[in-house]
Each structure stands twice: as C-alpha cells, then as structure tokens.
Write a protein that holds these residues in place. Structure first.
Motif, short mmCIF file in Angstrom:
data_model
loop_
_atom_site.label_atom_id
_atom_site.label_comp_id
_atom_site.label_asym_id
_atom_site.label_seq_id
_atom_site.Cartn_x
_atom_site.Cartn_y
_atom_site.Cartn_z
N LEU A 104 0.82 -1.22 0.00
CA LEU A 104 0.00 0.00 0.00
C LEU A 104 0.85 1.26 0.00
O LEU A 104 0.44 2.29 -0.53
CB LEU A 104 -0.93 0.01 1.22
CG LEU A 104 -2.08 -0.99 1.22
CD1 LEU A 104 -2.92 -0.83 2.48
CD2 LEU A 104 -2.97 -0.82 -0.01
N ASN A 105 2.03 1.16 0.59
CA ASN A 105 2.89 2.33 0.68
C ASN A 105 3.42 2.78 -0.68
O ASN A 105 3.81 3.93 -0.84
CB ASN A 105 4.08 2.04 1.61
CG ASN A 105 3.61 1.91 3.05
OD1 ASN A 105 2.55 2.42 3.41
ND2 ASN A 105 4.39 1.21 3.85
N ARG A 106 3.43 1.88 -1.64
CA ARG A 106 4.05 2.27 -2.91
C ARG A 106 3.08 2.29 -4.09
O ARG A 106 3.46 2.63 -5.20
CB ARG A 106 5.25 1.36 -3.21
CG ARG A 106 4.90 -0.10 -3.34
CD ARG A 106 6.13 -0.97 -3.57
NE ARG A 106 5.81 -2.35 -3.35
CZ ARG A 106 5.23 -3.13 -4.24
NH1 ARG A 106 4.93 -2.66 -5.43
NH2 ARG A 106 4.97 -4.39 -3.95
N VAL A 107 1.79 1.89 -3.89
CA VAL A 107 0.89 1.84 -5.03
C VAL A 107 -0.02 3.06 -5.10
O VAL A 107 -0.19 3.80 -4.12
CB VAL A 107 0.02 0.57 -5.03
CG1 VAL A 107 0.89 -0.67 -5.13
CG2 VAL A 107 -0.87 0.53 -3.81
N GLU A 108 -0.62 3.25 -6.29
CA GLU A 108 -1.55 4.36 -6.51
C GLU A 108 -2.97 3.86 -6.72
O GLU A 108 -3.91 4.65 -6.74
CB GLU A 108 -1.13 5.14 -7.77
CG GLU A 108 0.20 5.84 -7.63
CD GLU A 108 0.70 6.34 -8.97
OE1 GLU A 108 0.07 6.00 -9.99
OE2 GLU A 108 1.71 7.05 -8.98
N LEU A 109 -3.12 2.55 -6.94
CA LEU A 109 -4.45 2.00 -7.19
C LEU A 109 -4.57 0.65 -6.48
O LEU A 109 -3.70 -0.20 -6.61
CB LEU A 109 -4.67 1.80 -8.70
CG LEU A 109 -5.92 1.01 -9.11
CD1 LEU A 109 -7.19 1.79 -8.84
CD2 LEU A 109 -5.86 0.60 -10.56
N VAL A 110 -5.64 0.52 -5.71
CA VAL A 110 -5.93 -0.77 -5.08
C VAL A 110 -7.23 -1.30 -5.67
O VAL A 110 -8.23 -0.58 -5.72
CB VAL A 110 -6.05 -0.64 -3.55
CG1 VAL A 110 -6.59 -1.93 -2.95
CG2 VAL A 110 -4.71 -0.30 -2.94
N VAL A 111 -7.19 -2.52 -6.17
CA VAL A 111 -8.41 -3.14 -6.69
C VAL A 111 -8.83 -4.24 -5.72
O VAL A 111 -8.11 -5.21 -5.51
CB VAL A 111 -8.18 -3.74 -8.10
CG1 VAL A 111 -9.50 -4.25 -8.66
CG2 VAL A 111 -7.56 -2.72 -9.03
N LEU A 112 -10.01 -4.03 -5.12
CA LEU A 112 -10.55 -5.06 -4.22
C LEU A 112 -11.37 -6.02 -5.08
O LEU A 112 -12.28 -5.60 -5.78
CB LEU A 112 -11.44 -4.42 -3.16
CG LEU A 112 -10.78 -3.50 -2.15
CD1 LEU A 112 -11.83 -2.78 -1.34
CD2 LEU A 112 -9.87 -4.29 -1.23
N ILE A 113 -11.02 -7.29 -5.04
CA ILE A 113 -11.72 -8.25 -5.91
C ILE A 113 -12.51 -9.23 -5.06
O ILE A 113 -11.96 -9.92 -4.21
CB ILE A 113 -10.72 -8.99 -6.81
CG1 ILE A 113 -9.95 -7.98 -7.67
CG2 ILE A 113 -11.45 -9.99 -7.70
CD1 ILE A 113 -8.85 -8.58 -8.50
N GLY A 114 -13.82 -9.26 -5.29
CA GLY A 114 -14.69 -10.16 -4.55
C GLY A 114 -15.03 -9.67 -3.16
O GLY A 114 -15.63 -10.38 -2.37
N ARG A 115 -14.61 -8.49 -2.82
CA ARG A 115 -14.89 -7.94 -1.49
C ARG A 115 -15.04 -6.45 -1.61
O ARG A 115 -14.61 -5.83 -2.58
CB ARG A 115 -13.75 -8.29 -0.53
CG ARG A 115 -12.39 -7.84 -1.03
CD ARG A 115 -11.28 -8.52 -0.32
NE ARG A 115 -10.93 -7.81 0.90
CZ ARG A 115 -9.88 -8.16 1.68
NH1 ARG A 115 -9.13 -9.20 1.33
NH2 ARG A 115 -9.61 -7.49 2.76
N SER A 116 -15.67 -5.84 -0.60
CA SER A 116 -15.91 -4.41 -0.70
C SER A 116 -15.50 -3.69 0.59
O SER A 116 -15.95 -2.59 0.85
CB SER A 116 -17.40 -4.16 -0.98
OG SER A 116 -18.17 -4.81 -0.02
N ASP A 117 -14.65 -4.32 1.39
CA ASP A 117 -14.27 -3.70 2.67
C ASP A 117 -13.14 -2.68 2.49
O ASP A 117 -12.02 -2.86 2.97
CB ASP A 117 -13.90 -4.78 3.69
CG ASP A 117 -12.94 -5.81 3.12
OD1 ASP A 117 -12.69 -5.76 1.90
OD2 ASP A 117 -12.46 -6.66 3.88
N ALA A 118 -13.50 -1.60 1.80
CA ALA A 118 -12.50 -0.55 1.51
C ALA A 118 -12.00 0.10 2.80
O ALA A 118 -10.89 0.63 2.84
CB ALA A 118 -13.11 0.50 0.60
#
Lengths: 504, 164
Positions: free
Chosen positions: A380-394
């Motif tokens: 998480l420290n180095r990315v710009e996009l997180v894709v949650l797949i099959g879950r929605s607990d943002a």
C-alpha cells in the motif's frame, strides 16, 4: 455378499445389511416414511412392506436383515392391497389440505397415494383435529394434522443434534409431535427436520407460501457460508416478467463432507444472493453503464501500471484466483488476500459449522498468494491503485493509511461502495461456477450458474479480455492453467465430481 | 399406397361459361332478400350494443370471477393449480398467510391478464376449491390501456355469476 431375487431379478447385495438399504441402492422403489439413511430404521410406519418367500405375512423391508437366497416381491396385487390399507390408516385423520400445503409436490404421502391409494373415504366418524400452525421455534412450523408420526424429527434431535427437543405426546390418534412445555426447538441444525419430514407436518417458516415446489429448478452448488463447503441444491425460479429469484437452499447428499444435512445459517444465507437487484456499476458514487465501467477499470489499470495492488477475497473460486494471479504476475501487480474478518470464533461447532468463514482460503497458500498484513502494508505504501476483488471492505485499506484510488469488483453493495473511484458488480456466488477447497482439503465444484439478468459479468469474463485470451469457463481454466500446479496433481476438472481430497 | 383418381370438373361448355353458376348463386341470395323484406323480425341480427346478445349459454366461458365463501371472504387459497394449468401463463398469484382462522393461506395478489388469456377454461377445471369460475357471462371487456386488462383480485371478486 449374498444373492437375492427381487421381482425376478437377481441382485448381489451385502449380507446382513438392511433390506431397504440395498433395495433403495438398486433403485427399487420402496415406499417408506420412518426409515432414513442417516437415522436408521425405526419400523413404526409399516409402509415398506415387501413379500418374502417362506414368510407367512408381508414383512417390513427396513427391519429385515438380508440372508442368502431371499426371494422378494415388491409389486403385485397383494402388496398393493397392504400398502393401500396402510395409507388409508395414515389418512384417517389427515386433513387432505394439499392446496395449502407447502409440501405438495414433494410429499411422500401424496406420491404413494397417487400410486396405490384408495381414493374413496370409508370414514363415517369425524376426523380427530389437531393444531394447524404450531411455531416450534427455529423457523419450523408444525401442522399436527398432517403428521404421520414417523418420528424422523424426534430421532434427528435425539441422535444427530443430541438436543432432544422434540418428542411424541399422548396416545393413539391423539399422538402429536411437540416440544417440552416452555421449551422451543433451538439448535443450529433445526431446519433439517423440514427436509427430513416426509409429509407437510414440518414446514419452514422462511419458505412458507413463497413458492409451489413444482416451479422450482434445482441446481447443484456448494455453500459458501463457512469453510466446510457443504453440498447444496439451489432452488430457484424465474417468474414471468420478473427476475430470477432463489427461494431456498437444500442439503445435497455428500458422504465426504456434510452427509444429509446443512446448518441453518448456511441454509438461510441464500437471502444475500437475492439482494443485488439494485446494484449498479458506480463511478465515484454515480451510476454508470456497465460496459463503460468495465472500460474504466481497464483505463485505471493502464494508468497505474506497475503501481497497482490486487486485494482479493478468500471467497473467490480456485479458477478466479488463478486468473487474478496470472494477471498480477503479467503486469507486476502486488497481490494480497489479507482479511481481518476471516475467522469468527462464535460460529463454529463440532458438527458442520467451522470458525473459518472463507469458502476457499485453503487455495491461497497452495497458489502462493500472500495473506499477511505486513506485506499488504508494504504494498500500500508504494501503489496508486488498489483493486478489491470479490470484497468491498474498503475501510480495511483506508484504516491502514491508504488514501489513493480504490476500485471494487464485488457482488454485493456495501456502504463503502459510494466512496470509491469505481465499483464494478460481478456475478455473485450462485451466479457463476467455480471450484472450492474445503477445510479438510476436499476440492468441490459448484456448478450452479444462474443467469444474471442485471448483466453482471463473472470475474472470469471480465479478466479474459484484460489478459487477452478467451478463457471464460472453469473447464478451460483447469485445462489451461491449473494443470501446472503441483499440489493439484491427479485432479482434473472431470474428477471434481467425485470430490477428490488434496494434501493441505 | 393406393391412388384415387379424382375426376376433374369444369371442362364442360356450361361450366366454362360461368354465367349459369353465377345466376344459380344469385338465386339463393335474392330469395333470402325477398324473404327478409317481407318478414323483417326474422333477421338473425341484433342492434348491438343497445341490444345485448340473449344466447349466452350457461357454459359460456366469459371473464373469470373469484368465488366467495359463505362469509363473503375469498375462497381461493393460492394453491397455484390454475397458474400451473394455464397454457398462456396469464395468472399471476402471490400467496400470503391468512390469519382470520378461516384458512391458512390466501392470495395477496391474484391477477389475470385478459390480453394474454385464451379463455380455455383450464384454470376452472384445475381449481380444487371451486374458487375460480368463468360464468360471469362477460363476453366483451373494454379498456383504454393495456394495464386495464389485468384484472386484480378485487375486480375478479366483484364479478358476479350471470343470472339465467
């Protein structure tokens, strides 16, 4: 091994086994109420009468051990007369209210009566009345008039759940199934008595009057409510001008995993499959065209190439995990499956339910997918996009200090969906096929793929164009990708029908 | 397979002239005209809609009606036998719990789409409770939009049996 002759054909069966077991195993129709493979014989209903050569009178098949050379007749005028008399006795106090009975269509009493019934009442005295709507608790409703007193439900609570809530009260035609005064039927497997009941005496409050059973289509599936992965039937129906609706889950016999039963929580978990009617693709909280949102996902992935993380759910099927992993490897995307809410220590017990609530978390270490919080934090420290797949607990991601773009691919709308860059609905559990590895390492295939009317694509169908190939079905994934995995050696897509076990 | 030779007609001069056949046909028409002119009341027509048909028999399958129990409540128990038997699938039922002690189950919604209905009477035959009948004698149903032709439970209950 013993040889017996049934209606003129010689069968090879196990000596000493119960006659009814072997007859049913050889697809010979033997009417029965009280006998159930999981509960054994009781011999109270007398419905399974057969003629055995050398015996004076017809015998009950459920309490007759097999001996070498037995000659048995299950058909004929004589045995029909016996069955007709027994059915007449069963129906003396039966209200014959099939029009309002939920069991109609899958009722043993109804089916047997259609075969050999008398069709003419000889009763001159009034029927003994019972209570019609007794709430036993645990979503089970009892109709005392319809009961044939087979005591399957009593034996289930006595032998299987060992809670002994139910019993038979009073004598003769006043006998009724009941709970002890002040007590209720309350165990996490109670609704199995509804399936066990051969007639309409015990019905489910959840399914009551929802649908006549002959409209329902049954599809084979795997329950995703906990890591046990019980085999189930999904009963669904599409009413004219309406959407496909799932009406109930029923246990499906699987000796290796759940036997004849499932837990109530799993049984009622079908509700969540019907809840995604108003779930649309969202871009920054605004409803969008599905195709446009799909394109948006691709654009997001391209824009943040090399600076993306996939956070997947452990409920994804084996095929979906493999495909996501392939995509992650291809574009150097960080892949993690950290789930803080995977274990629920209040859920499990020593029968079927277990604390691990994920349907397929066993596949993660097998495929080498990381589940640690540290690795996710590092990514998480180095990315710009997180894709949650099959879950929605943002919120999990946000709590870890991540503030940039989030895209969600999930099958159910949650609160968090409104606050992220992109939400792309995917087909929910019963609307796509997939394979799952259960708690003990059994690999099972859930073939239930009810067509989604909302145009929600399956994850496999979304991934195929991104990966640039045409692998859409589970069979294709098995042949193209899972073939390489060392842990799944000896397991092919076709062998999943036999529920193979792998070492975890 | 046997072959039957059928004689071909229309080859004689009389038949090729056509006129004798035309006059033959006109003879019937004219004789009816003359009879009707001399005896007007015998004409088999009515001044519809001012005059309503009087030959609707007891067995005529008109618009459906839901029958009532002795206490005036709906007789239907929402068993779905009519909807199952219906070849046009025009009966839409939703069941609900009935709490008045008369019965356990009754329809919450009972709609018949008359535009889809083929008036075959299968629903009446299928009903185990004699709850649906087609003896209302209504042979013409008028509506201004499609939705008007979907009869609700209340409308079906309001339809009365046609008095002889």
């Amino acid at each position: 091994m013993a040889h017996i002759t049934v209606d003129g054909t010689v069968l090879e069966v196990k000596e000493g086994a119960l006659l009814i077991e072997e007859l049913l195993a050889n697809n010979i129709n033997i009417p029965h109420f009280c006998y159930h493979p999981a509960l054994g014989k009781d011999g109270n209903c007398r419905m399974c009468m057969v003629e055995i050569e050398g015996q004076k009178r017809p015998q009950i098949a459920c309490d007759t051990p097999i001996k070498e050379g037995m000659i048995i007749r299950t058909k004929g005028a004589n045995i029909d007369r016996v069955k007709r008399s027994i059915l007449e006795l069963e129906l003396i106090n039966h209200p014959i209210d099939c029009p309002i009975c939920d069991q109609a269509g899958e009722c043993s009493l109804q089916n047997y009566y259609m075969d050999v019934g008398l069709y003419e009442s000889r009763l001159s005295t009034p029927k003994t009345r019972g209570e019609k709507h007794v709430d036993l608790g645990a979503n089970v409703v009892l109709d005392q008039e319809r009961c044939v007193l087979c005591t399957r439900c009593v034996r289930f609570t006595k032998n299987i759940t060992k809670t002994s809530e139910l019993g038979v009260l009073s004598r003769a035609d006043h006998s009724v199934i009941t709970t002890f005064p002040g007590a209720k039927l309350s165990n996490p497997y109670a609704m199995n008595v509804v399936d066990l009941c051969p007639v309409g005496a015990l019905t489910s409050k959840d399914f009551r009057f929802q649908k006549r059973v002959w409209f329902l289509n049954a599809k084979e599936a795997i329950c995703d409510h906990c890591a046990r992965g019980c085999s189930i039937f999904v009963d669904h129906h599409k009413e004219k001008y309406k959407d496909e609706v799932i009406y109930r889950y029923r246990p499906r016999l699987n000796d290796k995993i759940n036997g004849y039963f499932i837990c109530d929580a799993g049984r009622l978990s079908y509700h969540k499959e019907n809840e995604n009617k108003e779930f649309h693709a969202l871009i920054r909280g605004k409803i969008s065209e599905y195709e446009y949102a799909e394109g948006k996902l691709l654009r997001l992935l391209k824009r943040h190439l090399g600076k993306t993380a996939f956070v997947i759910s452990s409920n994804l099927s084996l095929e979906e995990m493999v495909r996501v992993q392939k995509l992650a490897k291809l574009y150097e995307i960080a892949l993690n499956a950290y789930e803080p809410e995977r274990f629920d220590t209040s859920f499990g017990d020593d029968f079927l339910k277990c604390n691990d609530r994920s349907a397929n978390a066993r596949a993660l270490p097998l495929l080498g997918i990381d589940t640690s919080k540290e690795m996710l934090q590092e990514a998480l420290n180095r990315v710009e996009l997180v894709v949650l797949i099959g879950r929605s607990d943002a919120n999990v991601i946000k709590e870890m200090g991540y503030t940039q773009n989030i895209a969600i691919l999930c099958s159910r709308c949650e609160v968090t969906c409104k606050e992220v860059e992109l939400v792309l609905p995917i087909a929910s559990h019963t609307r796509r096929e997939g394979s799952f590895i259960n708690l003990d390492g059994y690999v099972q295939h859930s073939a239930c793929a009810i067509q989604s009317e909302h145009g929600h694509k399956t994850l496999l169908a979304i991934l195929a164009p991104i990966l640039g190939d045409t692998i859409f079905t589970c069979k294709e994934v098995w042949e193209a990708e899972l073939f390489f995995y060392e842990v799944l050696k000896g397991v092919s897509f076709d062998s999943l029908k036999t529920t193979p076990k792998i070492a975890l | 397979m046997g072959i039957k030779i059928v004689p071909r007609h229309g080859n004689t001069l009389k038949e090729k002239l056509y006129l004798p056949a035309i006059f033959g046909g006109m003879k019937t028409t004219l004789s009816h005209l003359i009879t009707n002119l001399s005896d007007t009341p015998e004409i088999k027509t009515i001044n519809y809609p001012e005059e309503q048909p009087h030959d609707i028999s007891e067995r005529y399958r008109g618009v459906h009606r839901l029958t009532k129990r002795d206490d005036g409540s709906v007789r239907c128990v929402a068993c779905f036998m009519c909807a199952t038997a219906c070849p046009a699938e025009c009966i839409f039922i939703e069941a609900e719990e009935r709490n008045d002690g008369v019965d356990e189950k009754m329809p919450k919604r009972f709609d018949i789409d008359l535009l889809e209905c083929v008036f075959c009477g299968a629903c009446v035959e299928a009903c185990p409770c004699d709850a649906i009948r087609m003896d209302s004698g209504i042979f013409s149903f008028i509506g201004k939009k499609r939705e008007d032709f979907v009869l609700s439970k209340e409308q079906l209950l309001a339809n009365e049996e046609k008095k002889a």
